[in-house]
Design an enzyme around this catalytic site. Structure first.
Site, short mmCIF file in Angstrom:
data_model
loop_
_atom_site.label_atom_id
_atom_site.label_comp_id
_atom_site.label_asym_id
_atom_site.label_seq_id
_atom_site.Cartn_x
_atom_site.Cartn_y
_atom_site.Cartn_z
CE1 TYR A 1 -3.67 -2.50 5.31
CE2 TYR A 1 -2.96 -0.29 4.68
CZ TYR A 1 -3.40 -1.56 4.33
OH TYR A 1 -3.57 -1.88 3.01
CB SER B 1 -0.88 0.01 1.25
OG SER B 1 -1.52 1.25 1.41
#
Length: 192
Positions: free
Chosen positions: A170, A157
């Site tokens: 995350y 990501s």
């Protein structure tokens, strides 16, 4: 907050058989990016194992769409944070299709929090177990079956580079994947 439904199938894209007879395992392949990858692989002729957790309705819908493209699809429900489940998933794929050519590590969780003080130990642990341990466990289970030309693809990501004010844990997991597992796999490919 309501998010738009992701577009998982580009109807204008027509496959050309690039992956005919290839076998692909995709974790988190029942929705979002994983589903989009699964449908693209199916259009190219791959046989698929979709690993998912909990959302059986999404998984069945994805399987039907894969089969509409003339591909085979095995659904495997379970938790990639458990090493034994990851081993079982790969073995089930091998027992069903006879081989493995591509592993796509895509499954992930996130628990957005507006304040660092609200980030819980349980959520940090769960995020690392799924987003990092799961990738390592799946790669470890797959490695003995991968032949010359096989691949492991790890999704990451932009948060691994830019961070995100509501996704501390995350973002850390995505950075860990980039720094560790991807470097290991580059070294593994060079040795083969």
């Amino acid at each position: 907050m309501t998010y738009p439904t992701p577009i998982t199938d580009n109807k204008n894209y027509k496959g050309s058989g690039k992956l005919t007879e290839k076998v692909v395992v995709i974790t988190g392949g029942d929705s979002g990016i994983g589903k989009a990858a699964a449908l693209a692989f199916a259009k190219e002729g791959a046989k698929l194992s979709i690993v998912y957790l909990g959302d059986h309705e999404d998984a069945v819908q994805t399987k039907m769409e894969i089969e509409d493209y003339g591909s085979e699809c095995l659904l495997i429900e379970g938790d990639v944070s458990k090493e034994s489940f990851c081993q079982d998933s790969i073995r089930l794929t091998i027992n069903t299709y006879g081989k493995l050519d591509i592993l796509v590590n895509n499954a992930g969780v996130q628990f957005p929090q507006k304040n660092l003080l609200d980030v819980t130990a349980e959520n940090i642990e769960r995020t690392f177990k799924v987003n990092v341990f799961g990738y390592i466990f799946m790669a470890k289970a797959a490695l003995p079956y991968l032949q010359e030309g096989a691949n492991i693809i790890n999704t990451s990501s932009v948060t691994c580079y830019l961070g995100h004010e509501e996704l501390l844990d995350y973002s850390a997991t995505k950075g860990a994947l980039w720094l560790s597992l991807d470097r290991f796999l580059c070294h593994w490919r060079q040795k083969k």
